[in-house]
Design a protein around this motif. Structure first.
Motif, PDB file in Angstrom:
ATOM      1  N   VAL A 154       0.823  -1.220   0.000  1.00 12.19           N
ATOM      2  CA  VAL A 154       0.000   0.000   0.000  1.00 12.19           C
ATOM      3  C   VAL A 154       0.855   1.267   0.000  1.00 12.19           C
ATOM      4  O   VAL A 154       0.478   2.278  -0.591  1.00 12.19           O
ATOM      5  CB  VAL A 154      -0.984   0.027   1.193  1.00 12.19           C
ATOM      6  N   GLU A 155       2.014   1.211   0.660  1.00  9.10           N
ATOM      7  CA  GLU A 155       2.888   2.383   0.649  1.00  9.10           C
ATOM      8  C   GLU A 155       3.455   2.634  -0.744  1.00  9.10           C
ATOM      9  O   GLU A 155       3.557   3.788  -1.183  1.00  9.10           O
ATOM     10  CB  GLU A 155       4.021   2.200   1.667  1.00  9.10           C
ATOM     11  N   ASP A 156       3.809   1.565  -1.434  1.00 10.90           N
ATOM     12  CA  ASP A 156       4.296   1.720  -2.806  1.00 10.90           C
ATOM     13  C   ASP A 156       3.198   2.270  -3.713  1.00 10.90           C
ATOM     14  O   ASP A 156       3.468   3.086  -4.603  1.00 10.90           O
ATOM     15  CB  ASP A 156       4.795   0.372  -3.346  1.00 10.90           C
ATOM     16  N   TYR A 157       1.968   1.825  -3.488  1.00  9.78           N
ATOM     17  CA  TYR A 157       0.829   2.340  -4.265  1.00  9.78           C
ATOM     18  C   TYR A 157       0.727   3.861  -4.085  1.00  9.78           C
ATOM     19  O   TYR A 157       0.569   4.610  -5.056  1.00  9.78           O
ATOM     20  CB  TYR A 157      -0.452   1.648  -3.800  1.00  9.78           C
ATOM     21  N   VAL A 158       0.819   4.300  -2.840  1.00  9.83           N
ATOM     22  CA  VAL A 158       0.744   5.736  -2.555  1.00  9.83           C
ATOM     23  C   VAL A 158       1.879   6.486  -3.240  1.00  9.83           C
ATOM     24  O   VAL A 158       1.671   7.549  -3.853  1.00  9.83           O
ATOM     25  CB  VAL A 158       0.773   5.984  -1.031  1.00  9.83           C
ATOM     26  N   LEU A 159       3.082   5.940  -3.184  1.00  9.79           N
ATOM     27  CA  LEU A 159       4.235   6.607  -3.789  1.00  9.79           C
ATOM     28  C   LEU A 159       4.125   6.625  -5.317  1.00  9.79           C
ATOM     29  O   LEU A 159       4.601   7.571  -5.956  1.00  9.79           O
ATOM     30  CB  LEU A 159       5.532   5.926  -3.351  1.00  9.79           C
ATOM     31  N   TYR A 160       3.502   5.609  -5.910  1.00  8.28           N
ATOM     32  CA  TYR A 160       3.241   5.633  -7.351  1.00  8.28           C
ATOM     33  C   TYR A 160       2.316   6.805  -7.682  1.00  8.28           C
ATOM     34  O   TYR A 160       2.549   7.551  -8.647  1.00  8.28           O
ATOM     35  CB  TYR A 160       2.593   4.317  -7.803  1.00  8.28           C
ATOM     36  N   LEU A 161       1.251   6.974  -6.886  1.00  9.88           N
ATOM     37  CA  LEU A 161       0.321   8.080  -7.125  1.00  9.88           C
ATOM     38  C   LEU A 161       1.026   9.424  -6.964  1.00  9.88           C
ATOM     39  O   LEU A 161       0.770  10.365  -7.729  1.00  9.88           O
ATOM     40  CB  LEU A 161      -0.871   7.994  -6.175  1.00  9.88           C
ATOM     41  N   VAL A 162       1.917   9.508  -5.985  1.00 10.39           N
ATOM     42  CA  VAL A 162       2.686  10.739  -5.777  1.00 10.39           C
ATOM     43  C   VAL A 162       3.506  11.063  -7.026  1.00 10.39           C
ATOM     44  O   VAL A 162       3.520  12.212  -7.511  1.00 10.39           O
ATOM     45  CB  VAL A 162       3.597  10.599  -4.537  1.00 10.39           C
ATOM     46  N   ASP A 163       4.176  10.065  -7.585  1.00 10.93           N
ATOM     47  CA  ASP A 163       4.972  10.277  -8.798  1.00 10.93           C
ATOM     48  C   ASP A 163       4.097  10.672  -9.980  1.00 10.93           C
ATOM     49  O   ASP A 163       4.463  11.544 -10.778  1.00 10.93           O
ATOM     50  CB  ASP A 163       5.763   9.014  -9.143  1.00 10.93           C
ATOM     51  N   PHE A 164       2.938  10.039 -10.100  1.00  8.35           N
ATOM     52  CA  PHE A 164       2.031  10.364 -11.208  1.00  8.35           C
ATOM     53  C   PHE A 164       1.539  11.808 -11.092  1.00  8.35           C
ATOM     54  O   PHE A 164       1.459  12.532 -12.099  1.00  8.35           O
ATOM     55  CB  PHE A 164       0.830   9.403 -11.218  1.00  8.35           C
ATOM     56  N   LEU A 165       1.197  12.224  -9.877  1.00  9.12           N
ATOM     57  CA  LEU A 165       0.698  13.587  -9.673  1.00  9.12           C
ATOM     58  C   LEU A 165       1.802  14.614  -9.906  1.00  9.12           C
ATOM     59  O   LEU A 165       1.545  15.699 -10.441  1.00  9.12           O
ATOM     60  CB  LEU A 165       0.115  13.726  -8.265  1.00  9.12           C
ATOM     61  N   ARG A 166       3.019  14.293  -9.510  1.00  6.00           N
ATOM     62  CA  ARG A 166       4.127  15.202  -9.794  1.00  6.00           C
ATOM     63  C   ARG A 166       4.338  15.350 -11.289  1.00  6.00           C
ATOM     64  O   ARG A 166       4.642  16.445 -11.786  1.00  6.00           O
ATOM     65  CB  ARG A 166       5.395  14.668  -9.132  1.00  6.00           C
ATOM     66  N   LEU A 168       2.008  15.086 -13.613  1.00  7.45           N
ATOM     67  CA  LEU A 168       0.882  15.798 -14.226  1.00  7.45           C
ATOM     68  C   LEU A 168       0.854  17.276 -13.863  1.00  7.45           C
ATOM     69  O   LEU A 168       0.356  18.099 -14.630  1.00  7.45           O
ATOM     70  CB  LEU A 168      -0.438  15.139 -13.801  1.00  7.45           C
ATOM     71  N   GLY A 169       1.362  17.629 -12.693  1.00  5.46           N
ATOM     72  CA  GLY A 169       1.378  19.030 -12.311  1.00  5.46           C
ATOM     73  C   GLY A 169       0.172  19.441 -11.482  1.00  5.46           C
ATOM     74  O   GLY A 169      -0.794  18.690 -11.325  1.00  5.46           O
ATOM     75  N   PRO A 170       0.180  20.660 -10.956  1.00  7.53           N
ATOM     76  CA  PRO A 170      -0.810  21.102  -9.970  1.00  7.53           C
ATOM     77  C   PRO A 170      -2.203  21.402 -10.521  1.00  7.53           C
ATOM     78  O   PRO A 170      -3.132  21.592  -9.741  1.00  7.53           O
ATOM     79  CB  PRO A 170      -0.176  22.365  -9.386  1.00  7.53           C
ATOM     80  N   ASP A 171      -2.369  21.475 -11.830  1.00 14.17           N
ATOM     81  CA  ASP A 171      -3.693  21.782 -12.385  1.00 14.17           C
ATOM     82  C   ASP A 171      -4.521  20.523 -12.625  1.00 14.17           C
ATOM     83  O   ASP A 171      -5.469  20.528 -13.408  1.00 14.17           O
ATOM     84  CB  ASP A 171      -3.551  22.559 -13.697  1.00 14.17           C
ATOM     85  N   ASP A 195       5.633  18.135  -0.866  1.00  9.52           N
ATOM     86  CA  ASP A 195       5.763  18.863  -2.140  1.00  9.52           C
ATOM     87  C   ASP A 195       4.451  19.582  -2.439  1.00  9.52           C
ATOM     88  O   ASP A 195       3.707  19.185  -3.347  1.00  9.52           O
ATOM     89  CB  ASP A 195       6.114  17.871  -3.256  1.00  9.52           C
ATOM     90  N   PRO A 196       4.138  20.646  -1.691  1.00  8.67           N
ATOM     91  CA  PRO A 196       2.829  21.307  -1.808  1.00  8.67           C
ATOM     92  C   PRO A 196       2.489  21.774  -3.219  1.00  8.67           C
ATOM     93  O   PRO A 196       1.308  21.777  -3.602  1.00  8.67           O
ATOM     94  CB  PRO A 196       2.947  22.497  -0.851  1.00  8.67           C
ATOM     95  N   ASP A 197       3.487  22.152  -4.000  1.00  6.01           N
ATOM     96  CA  ASP A 197       3.217  22.660  -5.349  1.00  6.01           C
ATOM     97  C   ASP A 197       2.727  21.573  -6.304  1.00  6.01           C
ATOM     98  O   ASP A 197       2.250  21.889  -7.395  1.00  6.01           O
ATOM     99  CB  ASP A 197       4.477  23.311  -5.929  1.00  6.01           C
ATOM    100  N   ALA A 198       2.869  20.313  -5.916  1.00  3.23           N
ATOM    101  CA  ALA A 198       2.442  19.211  -6.789  1.00  3.23           C
ATOM    102  C   ALA A 198       1.055  18.687  -6.439  1.00  3.23           C
ATOM    103  O   ALA A 198       0.567  17.747  -7.074  1.00  3.23           O
ATOM    104  CB  ALA A 198       3.457  18.067  -6.714  1.00  3.23           C
ATOM    105  N   GLN A 199       0.407  19.306  -5.446  1.00  2.00           N
ATOM    106  CA  GLN A 199      -0.932  18.851  -5.070  1.00  2.00           C
ATOM    107  C   GLN A 199      -1.929  19.067  -6.212  1.00  2.00           C
ATOM    108  O   GLN A 199      -1.834  20.055  -6.950  1.00  2.00           O
ATOM    109  CB  GLN A 199      -1.434  19.624  -3.856  1.00  2.00           C
ATOM    110  N   PRO A 200      -2.910  18.181  -6.351  1.00  2.00           N
ATOM    111  CA  PRO A 200      -3.962  18.424  -7.344  1.00  2.00           C
ATOM    112  C   PRO A 200      -4.880  19.535  -6.879  1.00  2.00           C
ATOM    113  O   PRO A 200      -4.860  19.935  -5.710  1.00  2.00           O
ATOM    114  CB  PRO A 200      -4.704  17.079  -7.396  1.00  2.00           C
TER     115      PRO A 200
END
Length: 423
Positions: A154-166, A168-171, A195-200
């Motif tokens: 589950v932690e790896d799943y979360v980190l995958y999502l973090v990488d995907f969101l980074r 794609l960018g904040p928009d 990394d607050p600037d990478a939040q959706p």
């Protein structure tokens, strides 16, 4: 049960049934039998055709089948699937619409890793494509991933999502469906701190178990009854020699499918026999309602053992996300760190997988998010599937989600999407 032998035994049974179906279909289709008036010949060929397809589709990944969409200019625009980010256990894919300028809305659809492929959300993706640039998490079948690729929990799943969101960018606007809802919430909280600037810009969380204890279902009751030792002993097997992931510990898709089928055995048995009769009468087709449903329903994938077990233990049993004590890579993920991402909760009144209240619990965790950034919707009469792919999604929920996204896009508001009155 952590043996290759048990895994291969299931695959042998599946393969044998597929072979029996193919043999029956071929034998009963010989031209010489056309002279016979015995209806058993036709029924045998029909049984063979349905049986072969039934057991063959269990190991085949369905195609997305989204070839084109109609643009606002009335022209067809072809759709290509592109790999935006490639990783061992799952990719970020883009549904790229040819001859179309980038859309104001950019969405990430987070799909479940729960035994079915991401294509289960095909209707959802297809309905969003005309109005947005759509990206999707496309998880891989664990049986095809070599042991050398390491673990995935589950932690790896979360980190995958973090990488995907980074990437794609904040928009980006995120729509998470079912099982990944609590992990998507955790990924957003992780970004809020690291990394607050990478939040959706927004999260739409649909029918997910943020707090499984908020409302009881058969799923949560099972989680309480079984111990982790029992679950590991009964459910986990090693991938057999046939696949690249030979030796990897997994929760087999075929085992989960057997559980799904047993819950509604009479209904599935009747659907199978009815389809045999339709084929025998010449009334069936390759893409009729039966085949459309079962081509997707029967196509299952293996999950890594560590992901399956950690999901049950940490999300359902220990309720780490519901209690706001979840950690990733040794760091506590505080849901209170989310202060500017708009969050909308969507639940179905008759959802028997994630009952109303389980997903809504997310809003209580967002203690530092302004109330005007929170929204919720309970769809009357809707079941689990209906809130993201059925009639309720098409007529009510989709327009509400698009309006919510536009209201939190940080750009000039669009004309609101109108709710449909009928099918």
């Amino acid at each position: 049960m952590k043996y290759m032998a048990t895994y291969d035994l299931m695959e042998t049974a599946r393969n044998t049934n597929e072979w029996l179906g193919a043999t029956a279909r071929a034998m009963a289709s010989y031209p010489a039998f056309a002279l016979s008036t015995n209806p058993l010949v036709n029924l045998t060929a029909a049984w063979g055709e349905v049986t072969e397809r039934t057991f063959g589709r269990m190991v085949a990944k369905p195609d997305w089948g989204i070839r084109s969409i109609v643009g606002p200019d009335g022209q067809d625009h072809l759709v290509d699937i592109k790999q935006a980010v490639e990783k061992p256990f799952g990719d970020l894919i883009q549904f790229f619409v040819r001859r179309r300028a980038p859309m104001a809305r950019k969405m990430l659809v987070v799909t479940p890793m729960s035994g079915h492929y991401a294509t289960l959300l095909r209707p959802t993706v297809a309905s969003l494509l005309p109005d947005a640039d759509v990206y999707v998490t496309d998880w891989h079948n664990a049986r095809d991933i070599p042991v050398s690729a390491g673990k995935f929990d589950v932690e790896d799943y979360v980190l995958y999502l973090v990488d995907f969101l980074r990437h794609l960018g904040p928009d980006t606007h995120v729509i998470a469906v079912c099982q990944p809802v609590p992990l998507t919430l955790a990924a957003t909280a992780y970004l809020a701190a690291e990394d607050p600037d990478a939040q959706p810009r927004s999260l739409t969380l649909m029918g997910g178990p943020v707090d499984p204890d908020a409302a009881a279902t058969e799923v949560t009751d099972f989680g309480r009854r079984v111990t982790m030792g029992q679950l590991e002993q009964w459910a986990i097997q090693r991938v057999g020699f046939k696949y690249k992931g030979a030796g990897r510990l997994v929760y087999p898709g075929l085992l989960q499918l057997a559980g799904f089928m047993s819950m509604n055995a009479e209904r599935h048995s009747k659907a199978f026999s009815d389809q045999v009769m339709r084929v025998a009468r010449g009334e069936a087709s390759d893409h009729d309602a039966h085949n459309r449903f079962y081509d997707e329903y029967l196509a299952v994938m293996d999950m890594t053992a560590e992901f399956y077990l950690s999901t049950v233990e940490r999300v359902f049993k220990n309720r780490e996300i519901a209690r706001n004590v979840f950690t990733v890579a040794g760091k506590k993920v505080d849901m209170g760190a989310i202060t500017k991402v708009a969050v909308k909760i969507v639940e179905g009144e008759k959802d028997d997988i994630s009952a109303p209240g389980q997903c809504l619990a997310a809003l209580k965790l967002l203690t530092n998010l302004p109330e005007d950034k929170k929204a919720q919707h309970l769809e009357p009469g809707a079941g689990h599937y209906g809130i993201f792919a059925g009639k309720s999604w098409r007529l009510n929920i989709r327009p509400l989600v698009l309006n919510f996204i536009d209201a939190n896009s940080g750009k000039p508001a669009k004309s609101p999407v109108k709710l449909a009155a009928s099918n």
